[in-house]
Design an enzyme around this catalytic site. Structure first.
Site, PDB file in Angstrom:
ATOM      1  N   TYR A 162     100.785  72.302  46.152  1.00  0.00           N
ATOM      2  CA  TYR A 162     101.699  71.425  45.430  1.00  0.00           C
ATOM      3  C   TYR A 162     103.156  71.635  45.818  1.00  0.00           C
ATOM      4  CZ  TYR A 162      98.658  69.282  41.985  1.00  0.00           C
ATOM      5  OH  TYR A 162      97.723  68.515  41.359  1.00  0.00           O
ATOM      6  N   LYS A 229      89.339  80.691  44.813  1.00  0.00           N
ATOM      7  CA  LYS A 229      88.417  80.389  45.906  1.00  0.00           C
ATOM      8  C   LYS A 229      88.659  81.450  46.991  1.00  0.00           C
ATOM      9  CE  LYS A 229      85.370  77.501  47.436  1.00  0.00           C
ATOM     10  NZ  LYS A 229      83.999  77.680  47.061  1.00  0.00           N
ATOM     11  N   ASP A 305      84.238  77.041  42.332  1.00  0.00           N
ATOM     12  CA  ASP A 305      83.155  76.057  42.175  1.00  0.00           C
ATOM     13  C   ASP A 305      82.183  76.481  41.089  1.00  0.00           C
ATOM     14  OD1 ASP A 305      83.261  77.514  44.855  1.00  0.00           O
ATOM     15  OD2 ASP A 305      81.114  77.468  44.466  1.00  0.00           O
ATOM     16  N   ASP A 329      94.641  72.071  38.179  1.00  0.00           N
ATOM     17  CA  ASP A 329      94.696  70.628  37.978  1.00  0.00           C
ATOM     18  C   ASP A 329      93.284  70.100  37.728  1.00  0.00           C
ATOM     19  OD1 ASP A 329      95.782  68.129  37.895  1.00  0.00           O
ATOM     20  OD2 ASP A 329      95.850  67.852  40.061  1.00  0.00           O
TER      21      ASP A 329
END
Ligand code: NAP
Length: 439
Positions: A162, A229, A305, A329
């Site tokens: 971002y 992640k 995930d 987000d």
């Protein structure tokens, strides 16, 4: 105080100040508000009415917010002229008065304009985006156990993909970047790529994790989970998790236990062979959801995930989720969907002291000015704001009145279409019903 060009400072209010590292709140704090574009015109007046009524009722008229109008988005252009979507007045007012609230803002379309929301967060260093997600009795939900959901997401707000550092495919800049990476760093990026950069720093990570831990301690929360992640992006997301663990044991040792430490303790006590499965300790503790028998906050981590499944299947094992920007987000909206959608999801962007509270949905332009949409998200952001001021009695009054109104099936169109036998109210009618349900 800065010289404002187009902002009128109310004469019946006082400044919020900072003393000994704490906010000092007068009985009549000046609070700037941005009405917002699109449906802001509907949801802001409804929200203001409900917040004012709760403060008046909770404190017998002894406290009152002195609202101060500031401008961003379309209203700013009307006031300050073509192209001025985020005037200095607005940034200066939020810095000066410390706590502010805003409706949704349109991201101006066309070259050169960044999202106003992202700009506000970065320019004011509002590094933590805080999104509580909780189910209200009676709200239609696609989940079997919506009442299991009571989490607070702490999303890093200023870095990650971002940060806006990217170069367009085919540009001179991207050719230089690709050339540098391929020829100096020995990598192999396709020559016809666009490139974005994902910086994640120790500073950004630790200030977020520190805020999440302080919140967890103050609110008596049971666990903090780093969502990352890191199995793939080791030096950014993986580092986020490592720096997070480092900080919690350095700064909050007496309040926390890591999941790994808890397994060791549980296994030593129960005399069983080690199990390395995440979450295994909960089974050792009689299948109860995450909770340390000694009352410490459990700090754990999960791959991004897997947490999308976990919040659906093992919802009550999650309490505070702390995560980099992009993951935050996604997970915020997914979690909100489980408890009835974005119309009910509040949010706040908070730095060291400055707090900007906001509706999490957009401007829904097709409904603007129709007195139709659900003002719940902005109202619940107002609840977060009242709690931030430590006006918890008023905050709780709004929350309970919203719950009572929904339980009696008086709702706006979005919930009405999912509920049988409900009465459909306008946005302003819903606000009136909430005020009349305040006890
Ligand atoms: P949106 O404004 O959030 O609207 C999408 C849909 O969500 C609406 O059509 C409506 O669904 C539902 N919805 C949103 N707010 C609602 C409310 N208060 N009550 C009931 N339903 C609500 O998303 P968008 O159309 O993608 O974005 C429009 C503009 O908003 C864009 O310019 C975007 O950049 C901006 N935006 C701003 C923010 C912010 O300021 N924080 C956040 C996101 C987007 P139904 O039509 O199904 O009823």
């Amino acid at each position: 105080m800065p010289n404002f060009e187009r902002v009128t400072v109310p004469t019946d209010g006082n400044h919020i100040t900072i003393k000994n590292d704490k906010l000092k709140i007068p009985d009549n704090p000046i609070i700037p508000f941005i009405r917002g574009d699109g449906i802001g015109i509907d949801i802001w007046p409804a929200t203001q009415k409900v917040l004012d009524a709760a403060v008046e009722k909770a404190y017998d008229g002894k406290k009152k917010i002195a609202w101060m109008k500031i401008y961003a988005g379309d209203e700013a252009v009307e006031q300050y002229g073509e192209g001025v979507y985020l005037p200095d007045d607005t940034l200066n007012a939020i810095k000066e008065f410390i706590v502010a609230i805003k409706g949704p803002l349109t991201t101006p379309v066309g070259g050169g304009h960044r999202s106003l929301n992202v700009s506000l967060r970065q320019l004011l260093n509002l590094y933590a985006c805080i999104r509580p997600v909780k189910w209200f009795k009676g709200v239609p939900s696609p989940s079997v156990h919506p009442h299991w959901m009571d989490i607070v997401i702490f999303r890093e707000n200023t870095e990650d993909v971002y940060s806006g550092i990217e170069w367009e495919q085919g540009s001179e800049e991207v050719a230089k970047v690709i050339d540098f990476i391929n020829n100096t760093m020995g990598k192999n990026i396709r020559l016809d790529s666009g490139v974005g950069i994902k910086p994640i720093s120790i500073t950004g990570t630790k200030q977020l994790v520190r805020k999440a831990l302080k919140y967890a301690i103050a609110e008596g929360r049971k666990s903090v989970t780093f969502m990352h992640k890191g199995n793939i992006m080791k030096f950014t997301e993986g580092a986020f998790k490592d720096w997070g663990y480092e900080l919690v044991v350095q700064e909050f040792r007496d309040h926390v236990i890591t999941e790994a430490e808890l397994w060791d303790e549980a296994m030593a006590e129960d005399g069983v062979t080690p199990i390395t499965k995440p979450g295994a300790f909960t089974e050792l503790r009689g299948g109860k959801p995450a909770g340390d028998p000694n009352g410490r906050i459990i700090v754990k981590d999960r791959i991004a995930d897997s947490i999308f499944q976990q919040i659906q299947t093992r919802t009550n094992e999650y309490d505070i989720i702390c995560t980099p920007n992009l993951n935050g987000d996604y997970i915020s909206d997914a979690a909100a969907a489980m408890v009835g959608g974005l119309g009910m999801a509040p949010g706040a962007n908070i730095g060291d002291f400055v707090g900007l509270f906001e509706a999490t949905h957009g401007t829904a332009p097709k409904y603007a000015g129709q007195d139709k949409v659900n003002p719940g998200s902005l109202m619940l952001s107002g609840v977060m704001m009242l709690n931030y001021l430590d006006w918890r009695e008023a905050g709780s009054m709004v929350e309970k009145a919203i719950e009572r109104t929904i339980e009696t099936k008086h709702v706006t169109y979005d919930l009405h279409r999912q509920m049988e036998g409900a009465t459909k109210l306008s946005c302003s009618g819903y606000a009136e019903a909430i005020v009349s349900n305040m006890q």
